[in-house]
Design an enzyme around this catalytic site. Structure first.
Site, PDB file in Angstrom:
ATOM      1  N   TYR A 166       0.870  -1.180   0.000  1.00 54.37           N
ATOM      2  CA  TYR A 166       0.000   0.000   0.000  1.00 54.37           C
ATOM      3  C   TYR A 166       0.901   1.221   0.000  1.00 54.37           C
ATOM      4  O   TYR A 166       1.529   1.549   1.004  1.00 54.37           O
ATOM      5  CB  TYR A 166      -0.868   0.042   1.255  1.00 54.37           C
ATOM      6  CG  TYR A 166      -1.863  -1.078   1.369  1.00 54.37           C
ATOM      7  CD1 TYR A 166      -2.474  -1.637   0.258  1.00 54.37           C
ATOM      8  CD2 TYR A 166      -2.206  -1.574   2.620  1.00 54.37           C
ATOM      9  CE1 TYR A 166      -3.393  -2.651   0.380  1.00 54.37           C
ATOM     10  CE2 TYR A 166      -3.132  -2.584   2.762  1.00 54.37           C
ATOM     11  CZ  TYR A 166      -3.723  -3.128   1.637  1.00 54.37           C
ATOM     12  OH  TYR A 166      -4.626  -4.114   1.771  1.00 54.37           O
ATOM     13  N   HIS A 230      -3.277  12.482   2.349  1.00 52.85           N
ATOM     14  CA  HIS A 230      -3.867  12.415   1.014  1.00 52.85           C
ATOM     15  C   HIS A 230      -5.308  11.920   1.053  1.00 52.85           C
ATOM     16  O   HIS A 230      -5.689  11.019   0.298  1.00 52.85           O
ATOM     17  CB  HIS A 230      -2.993  11.523   0.113  1.00 52.85           C
ATOM     18  CG  HIS A 230      -2.763  12.156  -1.227  1.00 52.85           C
ATOM     19  ND1 HIS A 230      -3.658  12.068  -2.246  1.00 52.85           N
ATOM     20  CD2 HIS A 230      -1.746  12.912  -1.685  1.00 52.85           C
ATOM     21  CE1 HIS A 230      -3.208  12.732  -3.274  1.00 52.85           C
ATOM     22  NE2 HIS A 230      -2.039  13.265  -2.966  1.00 52.85           N
TER      23      HIS A 230
HETATM   24  O1  KDG Z   1      -1.890  15.100  -9.144  1.00 54.46           O
HETATM   25  C1  KDG Z   1      -1.950  14.955  -7.770  1.00 54.46           C
HETATM   26  C2  KDG Z   1      -0.692  15.548  -7.112  1.00 54.46           C
HETATM   27  O2  KDG Z   1      -0.616  16.911  -7.405  1.00 54.46           O
HETATM   28  C3  KDG Z   1      -0.731  15.364  -5.616  1.00 54.46           C
HETATM   29  O3  KDG Z   1      -0.774  14.004  -5.337  1.00 54.46           O
HETATM   30  C4  KDG Z   1       0.506  15.891  -4.933  1.00 54.46           C
HETATM   31  O4  KDG Z   1      -0.622  15.711  -2.803  1.00 54.46           O
HETATM   32  C5  KDG Z   1       0.304  16.135  -3.463  1.00 54.46           C
HETATM   33  C6  KDG Z   1       1.276  16.989  -2.786  1.00 54.46           C
HETATM   34  O5  KDG Z   1       1.022  17.353  -1.640  1.00 54.46           O
HETATM   35  O6  KDG Z   1       2.272  17.337  -3.423  1.00 54.46           O
HETATM   36 MG    MG Z   2      -0.922  16.858  -0.980  1.00 52.90          MG
END
Ligand code: KDG
Ligand code: MG
Length: 420
Positions: A166, A230
């Site tokens: 994961y 995220h």
């Molecule tokens: O396309 C998605 C990204 O811009 C993102 O995953 C990057 O979360 C991100 C970050 O904090 O840089």
């Molecule tokens: Mg981010």
């Protein structure tokens, strides 16, 4: 000099991944460039720009940047959303770039000048295991990093044979002695259709506190640590994570819950003193304002390409300042160097700057974009030029044609869609 807009054009290029650029040219022949990249939906933004925005702007005074922003936002009646706001961002950045070129001034000067001399940055470090992560963090700190955004892979308890499967999104780096970094965003581009990875949050939450504590112990108390969940927690899982991470003194915990479920941040806030950051998915001020008014976050993670450009990002930073909230603008690989540069100008200017996420782009990008930045001791500075300070080689851009690509997706072990 005739400053009326003669044309608004789009350039789509894929040196390593897709970038959509906007080029605005005045009747006098002065040119400005901006970034309008919306990862995975580039053609939708291009259509808005080519079919609707360009005809509206022909003949407008290119110096009326605020007025043009208001017109694009309000005269369409249907306002907001990532597609329209990204299109506007491209135009807005191009107009500031153009104004800088006309006046011979860098954009930060047009915004009101510097509030600091250099920009504190952070990069990503990723490890498939705690040991690998700590080794990476040591390398980065040795090279001068003062702030690190860390991620790791989690053991899959349902399929132990698959190892640590994961994985969180990351754009890991290769470091050289001056902490110039090299690499690209991991897992943000799939070739022809959405690629699916598995994800379960509970096993990840089991590992998160121990890995973070080990990392904090390894790098000591003075290195800023950032973790980006995220959007992968429910509100109550986010409460658990924020509480358990409290002793590790993060600089901030990013997107602990789905960013559009803004009300739930109140639960996380009430439960712990772990600083919180969100905003990379926000497109308009109404999404941010309640969080600032209620002091639910400590850092705004807006990015210039998806929030409508320099004009609204500057306003958001000023409102955040009034609320005691700092900036940490989103700096991923899926916005172009023009967008990163535009954010650097704001970083220099806004009084409440906190930290800037960045990366070293794939070397192929230097064929299309010419710009000069140096990072020493974790601080970035850039060469002063009129406008944004990024030159675009249009012939090189055309030599890297667009390739349709999608952001990968996640499903849980039962097969249900999960946040990315
Ligand atoms: O396309 C998605 C990204 O811009 C993102 O995953 C990057 O979360 C991100 C970050 O904090 O840089
Ligand atoms: Mg981010």
């Amino acid at each position: 000099m005739d400053n009326r807009i003669a044309s608004v054009e789009t350039l789509l290029t894929c040196p390593d991944r897709n970038y959509l650029l906007v080029k605005v040219t005045t009747e006098a022949g002065v040119v400005g460039y901006g970034d309008a990249t919306l990862n995975g939906r580039e053609l939708a933004v291009k259509t808005v720009l080519d079919e609707y925005t360009a005809p509206l702007l022909r003949g407008c005074d290119s110096g009326r940047i605020e007025d043009i922003w208001q017109m694009l936002f309000r005269h369409t009646y249907w306002r907001g959303g990532p597609v329209l706001q990204t299109a506007m961002a491209g135009v807005d950045m191009a107009l500031w770039d153009l104004l800088g070129k006309r006046t011979g001034l860098p954009v930060y000067q047009l915004l009101g000048g510097k509030s600091r001399d250099r920009i504190k940055t952070y990069y990503h470090v990723h490890g498939d295991t705690s040991e690998a992560l700590i080794a990476r963090a040591h390398e980065a700190v040795k090279a001068g990093a003062q702030v690190l955004r860390y991620s790791f892979s989690t053991k899959n308890p349902f399929h132990p044979e698959s190892g640590r499967s994961y994985t969180q999104p990351h754009q890991d780096i290769e470091l050289n002695e001056r902490f110039e970094v090299k690499g690209q965003a991991g897992g943000t581009m799939a070739d022809t259709e959405t690629q699916i990875a598995r994800w379960e949050t509970e096993p990840y939450l089991e590992e998160l506190p121990d890995i973070t504590a080990a990392l904090r112990h390894a790098v000591g108390p003075h290195i800023g640590l950032i973790h980006d969940i995220h959007s992968r927690c429910t509100p109550i899982q986010a409460v658990r994570a924020a509480k358990e991470l409290e002793p590790c003194h993060l600089l901030f915990l990013e997107d602990p819950i789905e960013p559009l479920n803004r009300e739930a941040l109140e639960l996380v806030r009430a439960a712990s003193a772990t600083p919180l950051a969100t905003g990379e998915l926000f497109n308009t001020m109404d999404q941010l304002l309640p969080l600032l008014q209620r002091r639910l976050i400590d850092y705004i993670r807006l990015d210039i390409s998806h929030f409508g450009g320099i004009t609204p990002l500057r306003k958001a930073a000023y409102v955040a300042e009034a609320c005691g909230v700092k900036t940490a603008f989103h700096g991923p690989g899926d916005i172009s160097p023009l967008a990163h540069a535009a954010q650097f100008h704001l970083d220099l200017h806004v009084p409440n700057f906190g930290v800037q996420e960045t990366l070293r782009f794939d070397p192929r990008l230097s064929e299309v974009f010419e710009w000069h930045t140096v990072t020493e001791d974790g601080y970035l500075s850039f060469e002063e030029q009129p406008g944004l300070g990024v030159a675009v080689d249009e012939a090189a851009a055309a030599a890297f044609p667009y390739r349709k690509a999608f952001i990968p997706g996640h499903r849980d072990e039962g097969g249900a869609v999960h946040d990315w």
